[in-house]
Enzyme design. Structure first.
Site, PDB file in Angstrom:
ATOM      1  N   GLY A   1      -5.609  10.915  -3.328  1.00 52.26           N
ATOM      2  CA  GLY A   1      -6.388  10.839  -2.070  1.00 52.26           C
ATOM      3  C   GLY A   1      -5.912  12.268  -1.075  1.00 52.26           C
TER       4      GLY A   1
ATOM      5  N   THR B   1      -1.847   3.319   4.406  1.00 49.60           N
ATOM      6  CA  THR B   1      -0.836   4.288   4.178  1.00 49.60           C
ATOM      7  C   THR B   1      -0.075   4.623   5.310  1.00 49.60           C
ATOM      8  OG1 THR B   1      -2.261   5.518   2.680  1.00 49.60           O
ATOM      9  CG2 THR B   1      -0.855   6.804   4.260  1.00 49.60           C
TER      10      THR B   1
ATOM     11  N   ARG C   1      -6.695   9.195  -9.768  1.00 46.46           N
ATOM     12  CA  ARG C   1      -7.553   9.411  -8.584  1.00 46.46           C
ATOM     13  C   ARG C   1      -6.134   9.675  -7.502  1.00 46.46           C
ATOM     14  NH1 ARG C   1      -6.716   7.533  -2.858  1.00 46.46           N
ATOM     15  NH2 ARG C   1      -8.675   7.934  -1.709  1.00 46.46           N
TER      16      ARG C   1
ATOM     17  N   THR D   1       1.952   6.984   0.264  1.00 43.91           N
ATOM     18  CA  THR D   1       0.896   5.792  -0.074  1.00 43.91           C
ATOM     19  C   THR D   1       0.742   5.692  -1.767  1.00 43.91           C
ATOM     20  OG1 THR D   1      -1.370   5.313   0.252  1.00 43.91           O
ATOM     21  CG2 THR D   1      -1.097   7.180  -0.432  1.00 43.91           C
TER      22      THR D   1
ATOM     23  N   SER E   1       0.915  -1.057   0.083  1.00 43.75           N
ATOM     24  CA  SER E   1      -0.221  -0.048  -0.088  1.00 43.75           C
ATOM     25  C   SER E   1       0.970   1.241  -0.106  1.00 43.75           C
ATOM     26  CB  SER E   1      -0.762  -0.087   1.309  1.00 43.75           C
ATOM     27  OG  SER E   1      -0.039  -0.449   2.353  1.00 43.75           O
TER      28      SER E   1
ATOM     29  N   THR F   1      -5.065   8.188   8.010  1.00 42.83           N
ATOM     30  CA  THR F   1      -5.126   7.071   6.998  1.00 42.83           C
ATOM     31  C   THR F   1      -6.603   6.621   7.031  1.00 42.83           C
ATOM     32  OG1 THR F   1      -4.417   4.890   6.592  1.00 42.83           O
ATOM     33  CG2 THR F   1      -4.639   5.399   8.775  1.00 42.83           C
ATOM     34  N   GLY F   2      -6.873   5.964   6.045  1.00 42.05           N
ATOM     35  CA  GLY F   2      -8.214   5.438   5.548  1.00 42.05           C
ATOM     36  C   GLY F   2      -8.855   6.290   4.232  1.00 42.05           C
TER      37      GLY F   2
HETATM   38  N1  ASP Z   1      -5.694   7.596   2.881  1.00 44.69           N
HETATM   39  C1  ASP Z   1      -5.269   6.898   1.530  1.00 44.69           C
HETATM   40  C2  ASP Z   1      -5.985   7.335   0.491  1.00 44.69           C
HETATM   41  O1  ASP Z   1      -7.076   7.530   0.477  1.00 44.69           O
HETATM   42  C3  ASP Z   1      -5.482   5.476   1.688  1.00 44.69           C
HETATM   43  C4  ASP Z   1      -5.208   4.600   3.042  1.00 44.69           C
HETATM   44  O2  ASP Z   1      -4.835   5.223   3.791  1.00 44.69           O
HETATM   45  O3  ASP Z   1      -5.272   3.606   3.032  1.00 44.69           O
HETATM   46  O4  ASP Z   1      -5.419   7.579  -0.766  1.00 44.69           O
END
Ligand code: ASP
Length: 331
Positions: free
Chosen positions: A223, A193, A221, A211, A89, A244-245
């Site tokens: 993030g 991430t 895309r 990430t 990731s 993260t997320g």
């Molecule tokens: N925050 C990251 C994104 O949206 C993804 C992640 O943290 O897993 O790209």
């Protein structure tokens, strides 16, 4: 000053006791009754997201324990998962987008308020170092796509193939399982991430976030991770935070900036993370099923870590050791 040897030794001992997943009560016992996230002043320290944070913290601690800067520590720290093909990731080995291309996002911010970022960059294993170059060698903050790759090339970063055989296999499986109801969203376990914030021995703060973004995302895309104030934010007068997320939810609430601003208003890092997550819950109109987590530290070395859903882990590295912790969660 704590030596690296001592840090690793204590870490190993704690890891042996707690299997790197110590229960809070066990941990409090080992650490002499101090609970985490804690309220006592301490530095240096480093916090990072997910289990790859343990190895990342070790590299960061090497810098911090030698009297190095928080900025140097966070860059060295997150470079570890960037280079590790098993971490799917971040960086090399990261899962590709819908067109089977690995596209990377990263940002870095130092105690002087300066920041650098790259997004949608392809072919460079260490976007965090490219982001640092943007910060230190230009008047800009953010460079994206082909421009970022060109910038990296001109600054001597080696161009590399980042798609591993394993990541290609996973992409093929995803492709084969696609339906007209596919929403391009990855399974939860692909949220990995690395965000890292550190407080150095001089009391300065820095943060980094890097990430490959959501797995199998729409080509192009970007993030929250490379966006200063969303994926990560530092204000040396107050504190630092990283996210993260589900990046979209973080962007729409200026997540990391919000956590830092809430700390500025006097909230502890833990309470600031909670309020920022509550904002996401409110804006999403109910009980979101996606994951978002924040980590935070203030100038006194108090820390915060909280997620929406169960399952988030963070790594805390400080003088007494380097531990993987189960985060508290809201939903
Ligand atoms: N925050 C990251 C994104 O949206 C993804 C992640 O943290 O897993 O790209």
């Amino acid at each position: 000053m704590l030596t690296r040897r001592h840090f690793l030794k204590v870490s190993a001992a704690l890891g042996a006791i707690g299997g790197f997943l110590p229960a809070r009560s066990l941990l409090a016992g080992v650490l002499g009754g101090r609970s985490r996230p804690g309220a006592d002043s301490r530095r240096p320290l480093v916090i990072s997201t997910w289990k790859q944070g343990v190895a990342a913290n070790e590299a960061a601690w090497n810098v911090l324990s030698g009297g190095g800067s928080a900025l140097g520590a966070v860059e060295a720290g997150v470079m570890v998962p960037e280079a590790d093909p098993e971490i799917m990731s971040v960086g090399y080995g990261g899962l590709p987008d819908e067109e089977c291309r690995v596209t990377l996002d990263a940002c870095i911010m130092g105690p002087d308020g300066n920041a650098g970022s790259v997004a949608f960059v392809q072919g460079y294993k260490h976007p965090i170092s490219v982001a640092r170059k943007v910060m230190e060698e230009t008047d800009h903050v953010m460079i994206v796509g082909a421009g970022a790759a060109e910038f990296a090339r001109k600054h001597g970063f080696p161009k590399e193939e980042l798609l591993t055989e394993e990541a290609r296999k996973r992409w093929l499986e995803w492709k084969a399982s696609m339906s007209d109801r596919d929403d391009w969203l990855p399974p939860e376990e692909d949220h990995d991430t690395i965000g890292m914030v550190a407080l150095d021995g001089s009391g300065d703060l820095a943060g980094a976030c890097t990430t490959s973004g959501l797995a199998f995302k729409i080509h192009g895309r970007v993030g929250d991770s490379p966006i200063i104030g969303s994926g990560m934010y530092v204000d040396n007068e107050v504190g630092a935070a990283a996210a993260t997320g589900r990046g979209e939810a973080v962007i729409k609430t200026c997540g990391s900036f919000l956590v830092v601003e809430l700390m500025r208003q006097g909230l502890s890092p833990q309470k600031a993370c909670k309020k920022a997550l509550e904002r996401i819950i409110k804006k999403s109109g109910g009980r979101p099923e996606f994951q978002v987590a924040y980590i935070a530290v203030n100038r006194d070395g108090e820390i915060g870590a909280l997620s929406l859903q169960k399952g988030f882990q963070y790594a805390l590295g400080e003088e007494s050791g380097n531990r993987l912790m189960d985060s508290e969660y809201l939903l």
